[in-house]
Write a protein that holds these residues in place. Structure first.
Motif, PDB file in Angstrom:
ATOM      1  N   LEU A  58       0.962  -1.066  -0.016  1.00  0.00           N
ATOM      2  CA  LEU A  58      -0.016  -0.029  -0.121  1.00  0.00           C
ATOM      3  C   LEU A  58       0.862   1.244  -0.082  1.00  0.00           C
ATOM      4  CD1 LEU A  58      -2.837   1.507   0.170  1.00  0.00           C
ATOM      5  CD2 LEU A  58      -2.763   1.059   2.637  1.00  0.00           C
ATOM      6  N   ARG A  59       2.008   1.391   0.649  1.00  0.00           N
ATOM      7  CA  ARG A  59       2.929   2.257   0.753  1.00  0.00           C
ATOM      8  C   ARG A  59       3.479   2.790  -0.911  1.00  0.00           C
ATOM      9  NH1 ARG A  59       8.137   2.681   0.346  1.00  0.00           N
ATOM     10  NH2 ARG A  59       8.241   0.501   1.138  1.00  0.00           N
ATOM     11  N   ARG A  60       3.898   1.590  -1.401  1.00  0.00           N
ATOM     12  CA  ARG A  60       4.339   1.905  -2.828  1.00  0.00           C
ATOM     13  C   ARG A  60       2.953   2.228  -3.822  1.00  0.00           C
ATOM     14  NH1 ARG A  60       7.444  -2.939  -1.428  1.00  0.00           N
ATOM     15  NH2 ARG A  60       5.828  -4.064  -1.876  1.00  0.00           N
ATOM     16  N   ALA A  61       1.785   2.039  -3.587  1.00  0.00           N
ATOM     17  CA  ALA A  61       0.871   2.213  -4.390  1.00  0.00           C
ATOM     18  C   ALA A  61       0.332   3.599  -4.062  1.00  0.00           C
ATOM     19  CB  ALA A  61      -0.375   1.138  -4.130  1.00  0.00           C
ATOM     20  N   THR A  62       0.440   4.007  -2.670  1.00  0.00           N
ATOM     21  CA  THR A  62       0.117   5.616  -2.478  1.00  0.00           C
ATOM     22  C   THR A  62       1.238   6.529  -2.979  1.00  0.00           C
ATOM     23  OG1 THR A  62      -0.756   4.786  -0.218  1.00  0.00           O
ATOM     24  CG2 THR A  62      -0.330   6.970  -0.409  1.00  0.00           C
ATOM     25  N   SER A  63       2.466   6.086  -3.030  1.00  0.00           N
ATOM     26  CA  SER A  63       3.269   6.833  -3.790  1.00  0.00           C
ATOM     27  C   SER A  63       3.190   7.076  -5.158  1.00  0.00           C
ATOM     28  CB  SER A  63       4.859   6.465  -3.584  1.00  0.00           C
ATOM     29  OG  SER A  63       5.162   6.302  -1.974  1.00  0.00           O
ATOM     30  N   ARG A  64       2.740   5.915  -5.872  1.00  0.00           N
ATOM     31  CA  ARG A  64       2.474   6.046  -7.130  1.00  0.00           C
ATOM     32  C   ARG A  64       1.148   6.818  -7.524  1.00  0.00           C
ATOM     33  NH1 ARG A  64       0.875   0.596 -10.725  1.00  0.00           N
ATOM     34  NH2 ARG A  64       0.931   1.485 -12.932  1.00  0.00           N
ATOM     35  N   LEU A  65      -0.110   6.984  -6.836  1.00  0.00           N
ATOM     36  CA  LEU A  65      -1.277   7.764  -6.979  1.00  0.00           C
ATOM     37  C   LEU A  65      -0.810   8.914  -6.638  1.00  0.00           C
ATOM     38  CD1 LEU A  65      -3.630   5.436  -5.023  1.00  0.00           C
ATOM     39  CD2 LEU A  65      -3.699   5.751  -7.272  1.00  0.00           C
ATOM     40  N   ALA A  66       0.113   9.489  -5.608  1.00  0.00           N
ATOM     41  CA  ALA A  66       0.476  10.896  -5.751  1.00  0.00           C
ATOM     42  C   ALA A  66       1.024  11.559  -6.791  1.00  0.00           C
ATOM     43  CB  ALA A  66       1.491  10.890  -4.307  1.00  0.00           C
ATOM     44  N   GLU A  67       1.718  10.656  -7.610  1.00  0.00           N
ATOM     45  CA  GLU A  67       2.589  11.252  -8.895  1.00  0.00           C
ATOM     46  C   GLU A  67       1.371  11.666 -10.043  1.00  0.00           C
ATOM     47  OE1 GLU A  67       5.323   8.310  -9.517  1.00  0.00           O
ATOM     48  OE2 GLU A  67       6.733   8.991  -7.919  1.00  0.00           O
ATOM     49  N   LEU A  68       0.253  11.120  -9.879  1.00  0.00           N
ATOM     50  CA  LEU A  68      -0.487  10.882 -11.046  1.00  0.00           C
ATOM     51  C   LEU A  68      -1.790  11.792 -10.943  1.00  0.00           C
ATOM     52  CD1 LEU A  68      -0.864   6.825 -11.547  1.00  0.00           C
ATOM     53  CD2 LEU A  68       0.760   8.727 -12.737  1.00  0.00           C
ATOM     54  N   SER A  69      -2.271  12.199 -12.019  1.00  0.00           N
ATOM     55  CA  SER A  69      -3.593  13.000 -11.896  1.00  0.00           C
ATOM     56  C   SER A  69      -4.685  11.876 -11.959  1.00  0.00           C
ATOM     57  CB  SER A  69      -3.752  13.632 -13.355  1.00  0.00           C
ATOM     58  OG  SER A  69      -4.032  12.928 -14.505  1.00  0.00           O
ATOM     59  N   ALA A  70      -5.819  12.386 -11.702  1.00  0.00           N
ATOM     60  CA  ALA A  70      -7.354  11.677 -11.627  1.00  0.00           C
ATOM     61  C   ALA A  70      -7.196  10.734 -12.630  1.00  0.00           C
ATOM     62  CB  ALA A  70      -8.587  12.370 -10.908  1.00  0.00           C
ATOM     63  N   ALA A  71      -7.075  11.374 -13.848  1.00  0.00           N
ATOM     64  CA  ALA A  71      -7.503  10.551 -15.364  1.00  0.00           C
ATOM     65  C   ALA A  71      -6.535   9.630 -15.329  1.00  0.00           C
ATOM     66  CB  ALA A  71      -7.371  11.649 -16.425  1.00  0.00           C
ATOM     67  N   GLU A  72      -5.231   9.824 -14.974  1.00  0.00           N
ATOM     68  CA  GLU A  72      -4.162   8.724 -15.059  1.00  0.00           C
ATOM     69  C   GLU A  72      -4.326   7.774 -14.073  1.00  0.00           C
ATOM     70  OE1 GLU A  72      -0.347  11.347 -16.480  1.00  0.00           O
ATOM     71  OE2 GLU A  72      -1.182  11.567 -14.456  1.00  0.00           O
ATOM     72  N   ARG A  73      -4.925   7.982 -12.850  1.00  0.00           N
ATOM     73  CA  ARG A  73      -5.205   7.028 -11.751  1.00  0.00           C
ATOM     74  C   ARG A  73      -6.405   6.256 -12.386  1.00  0.00           C
ATOM     75  NH1 ARG A  73      -6.107  11.351  -7.235  1.00  0.00           N
ATOM     76  NH2 ARG A  73      -4.261  12.375  -7.297  1.00  0.00           N
ATOM     77  N   ALA A  74      -7.071   6.536 -13.035  1.00  0.00           N
ATOM     78  CA  ALA A  74      -8.152   5.745 -13.409  1.00  0.00           C
ATOM     79  C   ALA A  74      -8.069   4.540 -14.470  1.00  0.00           C
ATOM     80  CB  ALA A  74      -9.504   6.628 -14.121  1.00  0.00           C
ATOM     81  N   ALA A  75      -6.837   4.816 -15.121  1.00  0.00           N
ATOM     82  CA  ALA A  75      -6.362   3.841 -15.975  1.00  0.00           C
ATOM     83  C   ALA A  75      -5.669   2.524 -15.097  1.00  0.00           C
ATOM     84  CB  ALA A  75      -5.304   4.213 -16.967  1.00  0.00           C
ATOM     85  N   LEU A  76      -5.281   2.823 -13.756  1.00  0.00           N
ATOM     86  CA  LEU A  76      -4.582   1.720 -13.020  1.00  0.00           C
ATOM     87  C   LEU A  76      -5.391   0.745 -12.595  1.00  0.00           C
ATOM     88  CD1 LEU A  76      -2.740   4.171 -10.413  1.00  0.00           C
ATOM     89  CD2 LEU A  76      -2.022   3.052 -12.641  1.00  0.00           C
ATOM     90  N   PRO A  77      -5.194  -0.610 -12.402  1.00  0.00           N
ATOM     91  CA  PRO A  77      -5.956  -1.857 -11.995  1.00  0.00           C
ATOM     92  C   PRO A  77      -6.815  -1.506 -10.855  1.00  0.00           C
ATOM     93  CG  PRO A  77      -3.663  -2.448 -12.429  1.00  0.00           C
ATOM     94  CD  PRO A  77      -3.661  -1.222 -12.477  1.00  0.00           C
ATOM     95  N   GLY A  78      -8.181  -1.692 -10.909  1.00  0.00           N
ATOM     96  CA  GLY A  78      -9.085  -1.399  -9.773  1.00  0.00           C
ATOM     97  C   GLY A  78      -9.541  -0.171  -9.442  1.00  0.00           C
ATOM     98  N   ILE A  79      -8.792   0.731 -10.220  1.00  0.00           N
ATOM     99  CA  ILE A  79      -9.325   2.324  -9.752  1.00  0.00           C
ATOM    100  C   ILE A  79     -10.330   2.885 -10.592  1.00  0.00           C
ATOM    101  CG2 ILE A  79      -8.643   4.672  -9.255  1.00  0.00           C
ATOM    102  CD1 ILE A  79      -7.343   2.846  -7.332  1.00  0.00           C
TER     103      ILE A  79
END
Length: 356
Positions: free
Chosen positions: A239-260
């Motif tokens: 989860l720590r690694r996933a949180t760091s990844r989410l912080a670097e992305l816009s909402a539109a970019e996060r929506a392309a990730l698995p599960g989001i």
């Protein structure tokens, strides 16, 4: 017989119809309408008139859907999005008057207790001393217990959508300064609760809610199509690694990730920060993702208490009054109060007018 539960949340209005002949609620039909009420909340939490009108339409559509499935009137409840609104009384009055369905308010502690009940039933006694975490749109519920109902339950204003509005409004992605500020805020709010959970030393920690489900999928848990009985978990390190990844992305970019999902991409970072900070402060290395949550808890409580008819007036976990209905629709009004004070995948549908 069949029961219906209608859940008014920050993003969706969701109806669940379940068979309740046995000790387990077996869902036979679900329907939802995505209103995204939280996106229209004014400063101070006031829900505008046009959004209240949309909510009335959604509740009315759910009532009609329920009748087609043999449920005369679902038990309808609202969580933090309505509970915290300054115009709450008017919202409840208008929904009841125009839809004929009384919309009940669940205190946050009741949400925690009922969600814990559902998690305990799903996990079983083998889970031992159990901690439960649930991140909603407006609040975080935490509970701990050794029996079917929790010894300790609390609700904190740390919902993913609420914090996104308060800390990240106008920034996508948010700045590192605002992200740090949110972490500090969550740590401050959780300090005493986290100390209690560490002291209790739960054997098992379960996480419920769509926020945790989507974070779990992002961290590698099996997809929903694998079915509810597929084991799912999430480690704090992942989860720590996933949180760091989410912080670097816009909402539109996060929506392309698995599960989001696109609908929750904007609030996914705040949800991840709350989840990771909670696990870290409580000393939790891993959580089990539980598919049952608040709606199932409401159904289970009524089944186990023998209160199959919402309106029979005999349930000892009701108190106070519900919004008045039109005279021809009147039923004995009830509102939930906290339970346990004296006691230590299905067919999907869409409510008319909603998005998929």
């Amino acid at each position: 017989m069949r029961m219906g539960v209608l859940d008014v949340g920050s993003n969706t209005v969701r109806l669940v119809i379940a068979e309740t002949h046995g000790a387990v609620p077996l869902p036979v039909h679900t329907a939802k309408r995505r209103l995204r009420l939280s996106e229209h909340v004014e400063r101070g939490g006031h829900l505008p008139d046009e959004q209240v009108a949309r909510l009335v339409d959604a509740v009315t559509a759910a009532r009609d859907e329920g009748r087609r499935w043999g449920v005369r009137r679902p038990f309808a409840f609202a969580t933090a999005i309505v509970r915290d609104a300054p115009n709450r009384a008017e919202i409840l009055r208008q929904v009841a008057a125009e839809s004929g369905v009384p919309l009940h308010i669940l205190p946050g502690e009741v949400e925690a207790e009922l969600t814990f009940l559902a998690a305990r039933r799903w996990m079983g006694w083998r889970a031992g001393p159990l901690a439960m975490l649930d991140i909603g749109g407006g609040s975080l519920e935490v509970a701990f217990g050794r029996s079917k109902l929790p010894d300790f339950a609390i609700s904190l204003p740390l919902g993913a959508n609420r914090l996104t509005r308060e800390f990240f409004r106008g920034q996508d992605p948010p700045s590192e300064r605002r992200t740090r500020a949110l972490r500090r805020h969550v740590r401050h709010q959780l300090r005493d609760v986290a100390a209690r959970i560490r002291w209790e030393a739960p054997r098992t920690t379960v996480a419920t809610s769509r926020t945790f489900q989507q974070l779990g999928r992002l961290c590698g848990a099996p997809p929903g199509r694998s079915g509810p009985f597929t084991p799912r978990g999430m480690t704090r390190a992942d989860l720590r690694r996933a949180t760091s990844r989410l912080a670097e992305l816009s909402a539109a970019e996060r929506a392309a990730l698995p599960g989001i999902s696109a609908a929750r991409a904007g609030q996914s970072l705040a949800g991840a920060i709350v989840a990771h900070t909670t696990m870290k402060l409580m000393g939790i290395d891993e959580v089990t993702i539980c598919p049952w949550a608040l709606r199932e808890g409401v159904l289970l409580r009524c089944i186990e208490d023998g209160n199959a008819d919402w309106w029979d007036g005999n349930a000892d976990w009701w108190d106070g009054t519900a919004p008045s209905l039109r005279e021809h629709e009147a039923v004995p009004p009830r509102v939930l109060h906290p339970v346990g004070r004296d006691d230590a995948a299905t067919a999907g549908a869409q409510l008319p007018g909603g998005a998929g």
